[in-house]
Design an enzyme around this catalytic site. Structure first.
Site, PDB file in Angstrom:
ATOM      1  N   GLU A   1       0.455  -1.027  -8.466  1.00  0.00           N
ATOM      2  CA  GLU A   1      -0.757  -0.426  -9.017  1.00  0.00           C
ATOM      3  C   GLU A   1      -1.645  -0.169  -7.815  1.00  0.00           C
ATOM      4  O   GLU A   1      -2.442  -1.003  -7.419  1.00  0.00           O
ATOM      5  CB  GLU A   1      -1.396  -1.373 -10.044  1.00  0.00           C
ATOM      6  CG  GLU A   1      -2.479  -0.696 -10.863  1.00  0.00           C
ATOM      7  CD  GLU A   1      -3.799  -0.624 -10.125  1.00  0.00           C
ATOM      8  OE1 GLU A   1      -3.993   0.336  -9.330  1.00  0.00           O
ATOM      9  OE2 GLU A   1      -4.625  -1.519 -10.328  1.00  0.00           O
TER      10      GLU A   1
ATOM     11  N   GLU B   1      -9.148   3.861  -1.176  1.00  0.00           N
ATOM     12  CA  GLU B   1      -8.453   2.666  -0.682  1.00  0.00           C
ATOM     13  C   GLU B   1      -7.174   3.021   0.080  1.00  0.00           C
ATOM     14  O   GLU B   1      -6.650   2.205   0.817  1.00  0.00           O
ATOM     15  CB  GLU B   1      -8.116   1.650  -1.791  1.00  0.00           C
ATOM     16  CG  GLU B   1      -9.351   1.047  -2.437  1.00  0.00           C
ATOM     17  CD  GLU B   1      -9.019   0.014  -3.499  1.00  0.00           C
ATOM     18  OE1 GLU B   1      -7.838  -0.116  -3.874  1.00  0.00           O
ATOM     19  OE2 GLU B   1      -9.940  -0.682  -3.929  1.00  0.00           O
TER      20      GLU B   1
END
Length: 339
Positions: free
Chosen positions: A146, A155
């Site tokens: 994930e 990110e």
């Protein structure tokens, strides 16, 4: 960060919420990574994600739907966190071995405890370290992760997943998820507009600079917020399709451009471009984060334009979005909008 004072048609903004925030005085990527992994040592982040039912349910549905490709096989979980996906792959997917790689030391310890608590220590092996640096005793049949951030790529964890794929996934192996897309639509922000414009006259006083400062603040970085479907001024447009993640090249996400064209469905005032994503699991299972879908912890992301531009039904609205990895913090993106 963004300037907030460039022309409204072309302004750069940097997302900083929900991920690692780097001290501008330090551009060292290792420092950035350390801060990023430290942030995931905070249990509250994992509690938030575990409470995200659409997220967990989609992975469980995908594991069950592809059990025939997982049962008796070896799985690698990249960025395992609490180990939830590793344990689901073992219990519901029937995996023979699962390597749960987690770089945050405190979280790796918790994952080991949870794995043991659920009687899965013989199957799930927690490996503490960065996936780019660890060594596994064998190649794997499945990679589950994930990795998605706000507007999908915040990110930059996908790079780690693709790096792991190139090192450890057997030819023809399964990627979960296997596809990912970013969607966009122009949105209004009437509550914000009324607040900003209302400050021009408060009991006979002109407080307009406060409203201008609030609008500039929103323009400095993308805003993560729940966007109601009623705020959309046009049908969503596919902005970025990452295609098949089994073949997506490492490094291909450093910079990408989306040329968008929308047709306004109604009159309103365009205040920004909303972004969201969906990921597919190749088995008719999809995790969607669109306005109107069940809310997730990702919500949606709005890139504000700094204006409230009137639009009429049938009017064509164009925008060019450029996503570029920040040089100061590669885990964040600079997003430029040109209208």
């Amino acid at each position: 960060g963004g300037d907030g004072v460039e022309p409204a048609s072309k302004r750069r903004r940097v997302e900083e919420g929900g991920g690692a925030e780097e001290d501008p005085a330090s551009g060292d990527s290792n420092d950035v990574d350390d801060e990023y992994f430290d942030s995931y040592d905070d249990l509250s982040i994992h509690s938030l994600m575990l409470g995200d039912a659409p997220r967990v349910d989609a992975y469980l549905a995908a594991i069950r739907a592809q059990r025939d490709l997982i049962q008796g096989r070896v799985v690698l979980d990249v960025g395992a966190g609490s180990g939830i996906l590793s344990m689901l792959a073992a219990r519901h997917g029937g995996a023979s071995r699962v390597y749960a790689v987690e770089a945050a030391p405190g979280m790796a310890r918790i994952a080991r405890d949870l794995v043991a608590r659920n009687g899965l220590a013989d199957v799930v092996h927690v490996v503490e370290g960065r996936v780019e640096e660890i060594t596994l005793p064998e190649k794997v049949d499945v990679i589950v992760s994930e990795w998605m951030g706000f507007y999908l790529v915040h990110e930059s964890m996908l790079e780690s997943v693709l790096s792991a794929r190139d090192r450890w996934l057997k030819p023809g192996g399964l990627m979960m998820p296997s596809s990912a897309r970013i969607w966009a639509a122009p949105v209004e922000a009437e509550e914000l507009r009324r607040h900003v414009e209302g400050l021009a006259s408060v009991h006979g006083l002109d407080l307009a600079p406060i409203g201008e400062a609030e609008l500039a603040r929103r323009c400095r970085e993308p805003q993560v917020e729940l966007v109601e479907a009623g705020r959309l001024l046009a049908s969503p447009t596919l902005a970025v399709d990452l295609g098949d993640l089994a073949t997506r090249a490492v490094g291909a996400m450093r910079e990408f451009v989306a040329d968008l064209s929308f047709v306004a469905l109604r009159s309103g005032r365009a205040a920004g471009i909303a972004l969201w994503f969906d990921v597919g699991f190749g088995s008719r299972v999809e995790l969607a984060t669109s306005p109107g879908a069940p809310a997730t912890h990702w919500k949606q992301t709005v890139v504000y334009l700094g204006v409230f531009a009137p639009v009429e039904p049938g009017e064509v609205l164009s925008a060019k979005l450029t996503f570029c990895q920040s040089t100061e913090n590669p885990r964040q993106y600079d997003i430029t909008v040109e209208t």
